[in-house]
Scaffold this motif. Structure first.
Motif, short mmCIF file in Angstrom:
data_model
loop_
_atom_site.label_atom_id
_atom_site.label_comp_id
_atom_site.label_asym_id
_atom_site.label_seq_id
_atom_site.Cartn_x
_atom_site.Cartn_y
_atom_site.Cartn_z
N VAL A 84 33.46 65.89 60.99
CA VAL A 84 32.12 65.31 61.14
C VAL A 84 31.91 64.11 60.23
O VAL A 84 30.91 63.39 60.37
CB VAL A 84 31.03 66.36 60.88
CG1 VAL A 84 31.11 67.48 61.91
CG2 VAL A 84 31.10 66.91 59.46
N ASN A 85 32.83 63.87 59.29
CA ASN A 85 32.72 62.70 58.42
C ASN A 85 33.49 61.50 58.96
O ASN A 85 33.40 60.40 58.39
CB ASN A 85 33.22 63.05 57.01
CG ASN A 85 32.32 64.05 56.32
OD1 ASN A 85 31.10 63.91 56.34
ND2 ASN A 85 32.91 65.08 55.73
N SER A 86 34.24 61.71 60.03
CA SER A 86 34.95 60.60 60.66
C SER A 86 33.94 59.62 61.24
O SER A 86 32.99 60.02 61.91
CB SER A 86 35.86 61.12 61.77
OG SER A 86 36.20 60.10 62.68
N PRO A 87 34.09 58.31 61.01
CA PRO A 87 33.14 57.33 61.56
C PRO A 87 32.99 57.43 63.07
O PRO A 87 31.87 57.32 63.59
CB PRO A 87 33.74 55.99 61.15
CG PRO A 87 34.53 56.29 59.92
CD PRO A 87 35.10 57.66 60.16
N LEU A 88 34.08 57.64 63.79
CA LEU A 88 34.01 57.74 65.25
C LEU A 88 33.21 58.98 65.67
O LEU A 88 32.34 58.90 66.56
CB LEU A 88 35.41 57.80 65.85
CG LEU A 88 35.48 57.93 67.39
CD1 LEU A 88 34.78 56.76 68.06
CD2 LEU A 88 36.92 58.04 67.85
N ILE A 89 33.49 60.13 65.05
CA ILE A 89 32.76 61.35 65.37
C ILE A 89 31.30 61.22 64.96
O ILE A 89 30.38 61.61 65.70
CB ILE A 89 33.39 62.57 64.66
CG1 ILE A 89 34.80 62.84 65.22
CG2 ILE A 89 32.51 63.81 64.83
CD1 ILE A 89 34.83 63.22 66.68
#
Length: 217
Positions: free
Chosen positions: A166-171
Protein backbone atom coordinates in the motif's frame (compact mmCIF):
# COMPACT_ATOMS: atom_id res chain seq x y z
CA UNK A 1 -41.78 15.91 -7.83
CA UNK A 2 -41.83 15.86 -11.61
CA UNK A 3 -39.47 14.44 -14.21
CA UNK A 4 -39.43 16.43 -17.48
CA UNK A 5 -37.77 14.91 -20.53
CA UNK A 6 -37.31 18.31 -22.15
CA UNK A 7 -39.88 17.59 -24.84
CA UNK A 8 -42.94 18.63 -22.88
CA UNK A 9 -43.57 15.25 -21.30
CA UNK A 10 -43.76 15.37 -17.53
CA UNK A 11 -44.05 12.42 -15.20
CA UNK A 12 -45.30 12.94 -11.67
CA UNK A 13 -43.20 11.10 -9.12
CA UNK A 14 -44.95 10.55 -5.84
CA UNK A 15 -43.75 8.79 -2.74
CA UNK A 16 -44.03 8.85 1.00
CA UNK A 17 -41.04 9.26 3.24
CA UNK A 18 -41.21 8.20 6.85
CA UNK A 19 -40.12 10.66 9.51
CA UNK A 20 -37.02 8.54 10.03
CA UNK A 21 -36.21 8.66 6.30
CA UNK A 22 -36.53 12.45 6.28
CA UNK A 23 -34.08 12.72 9.18
CA UNK A 24 -31.66 10.31 7.48
CA UNK A 25 -31.70 12.12 4.13
CA UNK A 26 -31.22 15.53 5.72
CA UNK A 27 -28.32 14.23 7.79
CA UNK A 28 -26.86 12.72 4.62
CA UNK A 29 -26.98 16.13 2.93
CA UNK A 30 -25.49 17.85 5.97
CA UNK A 31 -22.58 15.41 5.99
CA UNK A 32 -22.17 15.77 2.23
CA UNK A 33 -21.92 19.55 2.63
CA UNK A 34 -19.17 19.00 5.20
CA UNK A 35 -17.40 16.82 2.63
CA UNK A 36 -17.52 19.34 -0.23
CA UNK A 37 -16.46 22.18 2.06
CA UNK A 38 -13.36 20.28 3.21
CA UNK A 39 -10.08 21.54 1.75
CA UNK A 40 -9.12 18.38 -0.20
CA UNK A 41 -12.47 18.33 -2.01
CA UNK A 42 -12.76 22.09 -2.40
CA UNK A 43 -9.22 22.56 -3.74
CA UNK A 44 -8.67 19.09 -5.20
CA UNK A 45 -5.86 16.64 -4.50
CA UNK A 46 -2.95 15.39 -6.57
CA UNK A 47 -3.42 11.86 -7.89
CA UNK A 48 -0.94 11.12 -10.65
CA UNK A 49 1.84 8.65 -11.31
CA UNK A 50 4.10 8.86 -14.37
CA UNK A 51 6.77 6.48 -15.64
CA UNK A 52 9.77 7.30 -17.74
CA UNK A 53 12.50 5.06 -19.12
CA UNK A 54 15.90 6.42 -20.07
CA UNK A 55 19.03 4.46 -20.83
CA UNK A 56 17.24 1.33 -19.69
CA UNK A 57 16.38 2.75 -16.30
CA UNK A 58 12.79 3.32 -15.18
CA UNK A 59 11.81 6.30 -13.08
CA UNK A 60 8.54 6.72 -11.22
CA UNK A 61 7.22 10.18 -10.41
CA UNK A 62 4.23 10.42 -8.11
CA UNK A 63 1.95 13.29 -7.13
CA UNK A 64 -0.32 12.02 -4.36
CA UNK A 65 -2.35 13.48 -1.49
CA UNK A 66 -0.52 14.30 1.71
CA UNK A 67 -1.19 12.35 4.88
CA UNK A 68 -3.22 15.28 6.24
CA UNK A 69 -5.33 15.47 3.06
CA UNK A 70 -6.08 11.76 3.23
CA UNK A 71 -6.99 11.99 6.91
CA UNK A 72 -9.52 14.73 6.14
CA UNK A 73 -10.99 12.76 3.24
CA UNK A 74 -11.39 9.65 5.36
CA UNK A 75 -12.94 11.61 8.20
CA UNK A 76 -15.52 13.17 5.86
CA UNK A 77 -16.22 9.94 3.94
CA UNK A 78 -16.37 7.60 6.93
CA UNK A 79 -20.12 7.79 7.58
CA UNK A 80 -20.87 7.22 3.89
CA UNK A 81 -18.57 4.21 3.54
CA UNK A 82 -19.41 2.26 6.70
CA UNK A 83 -22.57 0.39 5.69
CA UNK A 84 -23.92 0.10 9.23
CA UNK A 85 -24.05 3.87 9.56
CA UNK A 86 -27.45 5.53 9.23
CA UNK A 87 -26.36 7.88 6.42
CA UNK A 88 -24.24 5.37 4.55
CA UNK A 89 -24.38 5.55 0.77
CA UNK A 90 -25.94 2.09 0.65
CA UNK A 91 -28.69 2.98 3.13
CA UNK A 92 -29.55 6.21 1.32
CA UNK A 93 -29.77 4.39 -2.03
CA UNK A 94 -32.11 1.88 -0.40
CA UNK A 95 -34.40 4.71 0.72
CA UNK A 96 -34.38 6.21 -2.78
CA UNK A 97 -35.20 2.86 -4.40
CA UNK A 98 -38.35 2.68 -2.27
CA UNK A 99 -39.46 6.05 -3.62
CA UNK A 100 -38.61 5.90 -7.32
CA UNK A 101 -39.99 3.56 -9.96
CA UNK A 102 -39.24 5.66 -13.06
CA UNK A 103 -36.69 3.72 -15.09
CA UNK A 104 -34.35 6.70 -15.54
CA UNK A 105 -34.14 7.23 -11.80
CA UNK A 106 -33.82 3.54 -11.10
CA UNK A 107 -31.00 3.34 -13.64
CA UNK A 108 -29.27 6.38 -12.14
CA UNK A 109 -29.33 4.88 -8.65
CA UNK A 110 -28.13 1.51 -9.94
CA UNK A 111 -25.37 3.15 -11.97
CA UNK A 112 -24.11 5.30 -9.09
CA UNK A 113 -24.25 2.32 -6.75
CA UNK A 114 -21.90 0.54 -9.17
CA UNK A 115 -19.61 3.59 -9.36
CA UNK A 116 -19.46 3.87 -5.58
CA UNK A 117 -18.47 0.22 -5.30
CA UNK A 118 -15.91 0.46 -8.11
CA UNK A 119 -17.57 -2.05 -10.39
CA UNK A 120 -15.13 -3.10 -13.15
CA UNK A 121 -17.25 -1.35 -15.79
CA UNK A 122 -16.60 1.96 -14.04
CA UNK A 123 -12.95 1.62 -13.08
CA UNK A 124 -11.46 1.63 -16.56
CA UNK A 125 -8.32 -0.31 -15.68
CA UNK A 126 -7.17 -3.75 -14.65
CA UNK A 127 -4.69 -4.30 -11.86
CA UNK A 128 -2.62 -7.48 -12.01
CA UNK A 129 -0.28 -8.41 -9.16
CA UNK A 130 1.73 -11.64 -9.19
CA UNK A 131 -0.26 -12.81 -12.26
CA UNK A 132 -3.56 -12.42 -10.40
CA UNK A 133 -6.27 -9.90 -11.27
CA UNK A 134 -7.07 -7.79 -8.23
CA UNK A 135 -10.62 -6.85 -7.27
CA UNK A 136 -10.36 -3.08 -6.92
CA UNK A 137 -13.11 -2.68 -4.33
CA UNK A 138 -11.82 -5.54 -2.16
CA UNK A 139 -8.35 -3.99 -2.23
CA UNK A 140 -9.72 -0.55 -1.37
CA UNK A 141 -11.86 -1.77 1.51
CA UNK A 142 -9.00 -3.85 2.89
CA UNK A 143 -6.85 -0.71 2.83
CA UNK A 144 -9.57 1.37 4.48
CA UNK A 145 -10.39 -1.15 7.22
CA UNK A 146 -6.83 -2.37 7.61
CA UNK A 147 -5.01 0.95 7.70
CA UNK A 148 -7.46 3.86 7.96
CA UNK A 149 -10.50 3.01 10.08
CA UNK A 150 -9.97 0.03 12.34
CA UNK A 151 -6.48 -1.37 11.76
CA UNK A 152 -7.85 -4.88 11.18
CA UNK A 153 -4.98 -7.39 11.07
CA UNK A 154 -6.94 -9.78 8.84
CA UNK A 155 -7.33 -7.09 6.17
CA UNK A 156 -3.65 -6.22 6.29
CA UNK A 157 -2.69 -9.87 6.02
CA UNK A 158 -4.93 -10.37 2.97
CA UNK A 159 -3.25 -7.45 1.22
CA UNK A 160 0.14 -8.90 2.07
CA UNK A 161 -0.83 -12.33 0.70
CA UNK A 162 -1.99 -10.70 -2.54
CA UNK A 163 1.39 -9.00 -2.84
CA UNK A 164 -0.06 -5.50 -2.52
CA UNK A 165 2.26 -2.88 -1.05
CA UNK A 166 0.00 0.00 0.00
CA UNK A 167 3.04 2.29 0.16
CA UNK A 168 3.91 1.72 -3.49
CA UNK A 169 3.23 4.94 -5.48
CA UNK A 170 1.36 2.99 -8.17
CA UNK A 171 -0.85 1.17 -5.65
CA UNK A 172 -1.41 4.35 -3.63
CA UNK A 173 -2.47 6.24 -6.77
CA UNK A 174 -4.87 3.41 -7.60
CA UNK A 175 -6.33 3.46 -4.10
CA UNK A 176 -6.84 7.22 -4.09
CA UNK A 177 -8.53 7.07 -7.50
CA UNK A 178 -10.93 4.43 -6.22
CA UNK A 179 -11.67 6.57 -3.18
CA UNK A 180 -12.44 9.56 -5.40
CA UNK A 181 -14.87 7.41 -7.40
CA UNK A 182 -16.91 7.13 -4.22
CA UNK A 183 -16.87 10.91 -3.85
CA UNK A 184 -18.23 11.32 -7.40
CA UNK A 185 -21.08 8.86 -6.81
CA UNK A 186 -21.92 10.70 -3.59
CA UNK A 187 -22.11 13.98 -5.51
CA UNK A 188 -24.59 12.58 -8.03
CA UNK A 189 -26.84 10.96 -5.43
CA UNK A 190 -26.69 14.02 -3.18
CA UNK A 191 -28.01 16.13 -6.08
CA UNK A 192 -31.11 13.91 -6.28
CA UNK A 193 -31.59 13.87 -2.51
CA UNK A 194 -31.32 17.68 -2.40
CA UNK A 195 -34.25 17.99 -4.81
CA UNK A 196 -36.24 15.37 -2.96
CA UNK A 197 -35.75 17.23 0.32
CA UNK A 198 -36.49 20.65 -1.15
CA UNK A 199 -32.90 21.87 -0.70
CA UNK A 200 -32.38 22.27 -4.47
CA UNK A 201 -34.79 23.17 -7.24
CA UNK A 202 -33.76 20.87 -10.06
CA UNK A 203 -31.21 18.29 -11.18
CA UNK A 204 -30.46 16.93 -14.65
CA UNK A 205 -30.69 13.15 -15.01
CA UNK A 206 -29.81 11.44 -18.28
CA UNK A 207 -31.20 14.33 -20.31
CA UNK A 208 -34.27 14.78 -18.10
CA UNK A 209 -34.88 17.29 -15.32
CA UNK A 210 -36.07 16.24 -11.91
CA UNK A 211 -37.71 19.09 -9.98
CA UNK A 212 -39.48 19.48 -6.68
CA UNK A 213 -41.81 22.19 -7.99
CA UNK A 214 -43.84 21.25 -11.08
CA UNK A 215 -43.44 24.82 -12.31
CA UNK A 216 -39.63 24.60 -12.37
CA UNK A 217 -38.26 24.82 -15.91
Amino acid sequence: MTLDNGEGDRVLIAGELSDADVVTLNRFLDQYEDLVESKPVRDGVDCEVTFSVRDGRATVNAKLPTRDELDILFQRLRLFVLQKERISFVNVCTILRKQFTDLRLVELIRDQHAVFHNHPDHVGSVLIVNQATIDHEVMLMDWIYGYQFHGEDERRERLRRMGIDVNSPLIRQNLVSLLLNKQQALTNIAAVVAVLMGRAAVVDIHGARLSRDPSTT
